[in-house]
Design a protein around this motif. Structure first.
Motif, short mmCIF file in Angstrom:
data_model
loop_
_atom_site.label_atom_id
_atom_site.label_comp_id
_atom_site.label_asym_id
_atom_site.label_seq_id
_atom_site.Cartn_x
_atom_site.Cartn_y
_atom_site.Cartn_z
N UNK A 256 43.07 39.00 32.37
CA UNK A 256 43.95 40.14 32.61
C UNK A 256 43.15 41.44 32.63
N UNK A 257 42.20 41.56 31.68
CA UNK A 257 41.38 42.77 31.63
C UNK A 257 40.52 42.91 32.89
N UNK A 258 39.93 41.80 33.34
CA UNK A 258 39.11 41.85 34.55
C UNK A 258 39.96 42.16 35.78
N UNK A 259 41.12 41.55 35.88
CA UNK A 259 41.98 41.78 37.04
C UNK A 259 42.55 43.19 37.02
N UNK A 260 42.88 43.69 35.82
CA UNK A 260 43.37 45.08 35.74
C UNK A 260 42.31 46.07 36.22
N UNK A 261 41.05 45.74 35.92
CA UNK A 261 39.98 46.61 36.42
C UNK A 261 39.97 46.64 37.94
N UNK B 264 40.97 52.01 44.05
CA UNK B 264 41.77 52.55 45.16
C UNK B 264 41.48 51.81 46.46
N UNK B 265 42.34 52.01 47.38
CA UNK B 265 42.23 51.38 48.69
C UNK B 265 40.91 51.74 49.36
N UNK C 246 29.49 42.84 38.71
CA UNK C 246 30.89 42.72 38.32
C UNK C 246 30.98 41.97 37.00
N UNK C 247 32.08 42.23 36.26
CA UNK C 247 32.34 41.48 35.03
C UNK C 247 32.83 40.07 35.33
N UNK C 248 33.21 39.83 36.57
CA UNK C 248 33.74 38.52 36.95
C UNK C 248 32.57 37.60 37.28
N UNK C 249 32.34 36.54 36.50
CA UNK C 249 31.23 35.63 36.80
C UNK C 249 31.44 34.92 38.14
N UNK C 250 30.36 34.72 38.86
CA UNK C 250 30.43 33.98 40.11
C UNK C 250 30.96 34.78 41.28
N UNK C 251 31.08 36.10 41.13
CA UNK C 251 31.60 36.92 42.23
C UNK C 251 30.62 36.92 43.40
N UNK C 252 31.12 36.52 44.58
CA UNK C 252 30.29 36.53 45.79
C UNK C 252 30.29 37.92 46.40
N UNK D 200 50.33 43.65 43.88
CA UNK D 200 49.45 43.06 42.85
C UNK D 200 48.55 41.99 43.47
N UNK D 201 47.49 41.69 42.77
CA UNK D 201 46.56 40.66 43.24
C UNK D 201 47.22 39.28 43.19
N UNK D 202 46.80 38.44 44.12
CA UNK D 202 47.17 37.04 44.14
C UNK D 202 45.90 36.21 44.06
N UNK D 203 46.05 34.99 43.54
CA UNK D 203 44.89 34.13 43.28
C UNK D 203 45.12 32.77 43.90
N UNK D 204 44.08 32.24 44.56
CA UNK D 204 44.22 30.92 45.16
C UNK D 204 42.83 30.32 45.33
N UNK D 205 42.83 29.05 45.74
CA UNK D 205 41.59 28.33 46.01
C UNK D 205 41.54 27.98 47.49
#
Length: 708
Positions: free
Chosen positions: A64-69, A74-75, A104-110, A327-332
């Protein structure tokens, strides 16, 4: 009545009653221990369930903290250049997302991407005018790496039909398709032109309602279906299968005891986040200088992006927009990567902005790293499930840390929870392979061991005690029978011979033999009575020997006088032997006791050697070493069976069956000899001399006599 039952108790019945008694104790004790251990195991399970819940919440809060960031971006951050500060400052700067390598704080970010309404791709890594990249501090080597990253993002998205296949992404401005969606003429937005300063807020509507979008491109339409579709390629390559096919046990799962899952805790927070937010954007007007370059309109002239950041230039024409951001959406994706994306509405057109994430690096860096730091990892497996498919399985027991086959995933379901939006399709499933015993468990285990030992030892000793009492009762009964026989026989003989002598029926020539017979039988009675009286005193511990210092020579003279007549009348030959050194030894004994012991041994030898071919009794005494005297009584009879050598000194023990025995006796003579010897601090034993048996009595030497 009870005594009658006890009298008829034999060893088989004793074993049966004792077994029934201990079963009555063991069964409820076993049930109690089992219930206690099960309860303790359930409590341990519940404690680890709470630990799993806390770990899930910690991982969920990190997401949640990473996604809130990312939500707060902004656009305009998804473009390479942004308007910095007030529009009047006439300044453009690079977007925070244009940093390279990607941070990024998100591991594996391409990397980050944006898809416009036409389905074309934009990334913040490559400037609009590639020929001017050096003006932004980008070296040629770095530019090549940035273009390669952009090509990789384009390849992943195009493989999953999320953007049009843009094959020629090599840096040619007229063919690369990477013009900024905000500054390419073919994507020019309908906007209201403003001055260099921000318009009054009253000019812009206070709250923008989401407009009806124009028909979405093919790529954007696929984005709409991502949440519904199951990744086919990823499913085919997944060796761990479906969660429902694993078959985790649920022995300990009690609904009332489950802690609140992350799904329940997270929903209330996400309701506010699900609403679209609006923001104002400052964008430089993008115009096409020619078919090969993009510039910014500055007053009446045109200025390239490179010169736009130089000082002393005319003000840039700034456009002010208001956008609605979902809001963000998440998928594979089918290719296995994760995609985190949002929809942005701007002037009746929709844009897709998002992130591409490598699956394994993401799960390892966020979920497994937190899992391995807890006490759960050595005793449980953590399954990461997306739309029912097991993506990864982590375990602290495996040396590689990751499980790769369904055969390794068997266990007890510990905890299962969904994460919060937008990761609500992602589940964490904890399965227990083996619960730790814990301190309380070890207490129960050791208590069980102690109880088992106590029960078995108690059963054994009570059985031995009961058998001993049964044997004692049987021996006492045999003793009573034997004593009755031993008393009745000589008394009958004495009475018969006495009556014959009284009536004068005996010839003068036989008188002496009759008198001798009466004397022998009377002595036999005397020995029997003395043994019984001595036994009665010793069993009551009411008699202690009066020890005297006596020479061996004196003792041997007394023994000879007492046993010689007994041996001769029985038809045996006495052989007496001792050395001179032994005669001078002085030992502390009770002479009467020692003589009685020897008489009992001689009497026993005569009884069991009456049919021997060699009717000889040997009585000897010699030094054993330098400090002990050993007395021996040997016969030439059949000897003693090996299994009976250790039993013959037991009270009332007889080697023959009472119904079939051929020898007389009560079974107390040898037991009495053993007890009297031990009370005088001596030792007695027996060996088979082949032929015959040899009894040996050993006493310590007190000193040696000076008489020689």
């Amino acid at each position: 009545m009870k005594r009658n039952h006890l009298k008829g108790l034999d060893k088989a019945k004793l074993r049966g009653w004792l077994l029934l008694f201990f079963l009555c104790l063991a069964i409820p004790t076993t049930v109690l221990i089992q219930q206690s251990y099960s309860r303790l195991k359930w409590e341990t399970f519940h404690q680890h369930q709470v630990m799993a819940d806390e770990l899930t919440n910690r991982i969920n809060n990190q997401f949640i903290r990473q996604i809130n960031t990312e939500e707060q971006r902004p656009f305009t951050d998804y473009a390479f250049l942004n308007v910095a500060g007030a529009p009047s400052a006439n300044f453009l700067q690079r977007s925070p997302l244009s940093r390279f390598p990607v941070q990024s704080e998100i591991p594996g970010l391409i990397g980050y991407f944006q898809v416009d309404a036409a389905g074309k791709l934009l990334t913040p890594f490559v400037p609009n005018d590639i020929e001017k990249a050096g003006s932004y501090g980008i070296t040629e080597k770095e530019l090549v790496a940035r273009i390669e990253l952009q090509d990789r993002i384009n390849q992943i998205l195009s493989e999953n039909r999320l953007v049009k296949n843009q094959a020629a992404m090599t840096g040619k401005k007229d063919q690369d398709g990477h013009g900024n969606a905000l500054n390419r003429p073919d994507r020019r937005l309908a906007e209201s032109e403003q001055d260099v300063t921000l318009p009054d807020r009253s000019v812009i509507s206070g709250k923008l309602e989401k407009p009806v979008a124009s028909p979405a491109s093919e790529g954007q339409a696929v984005f709409d279906e991502l949440k519904k579709a199951v990744p086919e390629k990823g499913l085919q390559e997944n060796k761990l299968g479906r969660l429902k096919d694993i078959g985790l046990r649920q022995t300990f799962q009690v609904e009332a005891s489950k802690p609140k899952s992350a799904e329940v805790k997270g929903r209330a927070v996400d309701k506010a986040q699900k609403k679209a937010r609006t923001e104002q954007n400052l964008l430089p007007e993008a115009i096409e200088k020619d078919k090969r370059s993009i510039g910014y309109e500055v007053g009446e002239s045109r200025l390239s992006a490179a010169s736009a950041i130089q000082p002393n230039v005319k003000p840039i024409r700034i456009r002010t927009f208001e956008s609605a951001i979902d809001p963000f959406e998440f998928s594979q994706l089918d290719s296995g990567q994760f995609v985190l994306f949002r929809k942005v509405w701007l002037n009746d057109q929709r844009y897709i902005q998002g992130l591409l994430i490598e699956k394994e690096a993401f799960l390892q860096g966020t979920i497994n790293s937190a899992f391995q730091e807890t006490a759960l990892s050595p005793m449980s497996d953590l399954l990461v499930v997306f739309q029912g498919n097991v993506l990864s399985a982590f375990s602290g027991r495996s040396p590689r840390g990751v499980l790769s086959s369904t055969s390794e995933l068997k266990g007890e379901l510990l905890f299962q929870a969904q994460l919060s939006d937008p990761l609500n399709e992602l589940q964490l499933v904890f399965s227990v392979t083996q619960l730790p015993v814990g301190v309380g468990g070890w207490v129960i285990i050791w208590l069980t061991i102690v109880l088992v030992i106590v029960f078995l030892a108690g059963f054994y000793f009570m059985y031995r005690l009961g058998v001993g009492q049964i044997n004692l009762i049987n021996q006492q009964q045999d003793f009573v029978s034997a004593v009755s026989h031993e008393l009745k026989t000589p008394l009958t003989s004495i009475r018969m011979y006495g009556e014959m002598l009284q009536a004068g029926w005996v010839d003068e020539s036989k008188l002496k033999s009759y008198y001798d017979f009466i004397l022998d039988e009377s002595e036999r009675l005397t020995r029997l009575i003395n043994n019984v009286l001595q036994l009665a005193k010793m069993t009551r511990n009411s008699i202690q020997p009066e020890l005297k210092s006596v020479t061996v020579a004196e003792l041997m003279d007394g023994i000879r006088s007492k046993v010689s007549t007994q041996i001769e009348r029985a038809g045996f030959e006495l052989k007496l032997s001792f050395d001179q050194k032994a005669e001078q030894a002085i030992i502390k004994v009770n002479p009467d006791w020692l003589i009685q012991i020897i008489i009992n041994l001689v009497d026993n030898a005569i009884k069991f050697s009456v049919k021997a071919d060699k009717k000889v009794l040997e009585l000897s005494c010699h030094l054993l070493g330098s400090r002990h005297i050993q007395f021996k009584v040997r016969d030439y009879g059949p000897g003693i069976a090996k299994g009976q050598i250790k039993k013959i000194f037991k009270l009332f023990y007889r080697s023959e069956n009472e119904l079939t025995r051929e020898t007389v006796g009560t079974g107390i003579g040898l037991a009495l000899a053993h007890q009297m010897t031990m009370n005088m601090k001596g030792k007695i034993d027996v060996i088979n001399a082949n032929p015959g048996a040899e009894f040996r009595i050993v006493f310590p030497v007190d000193k040696f006599s000076d008489k020689g």
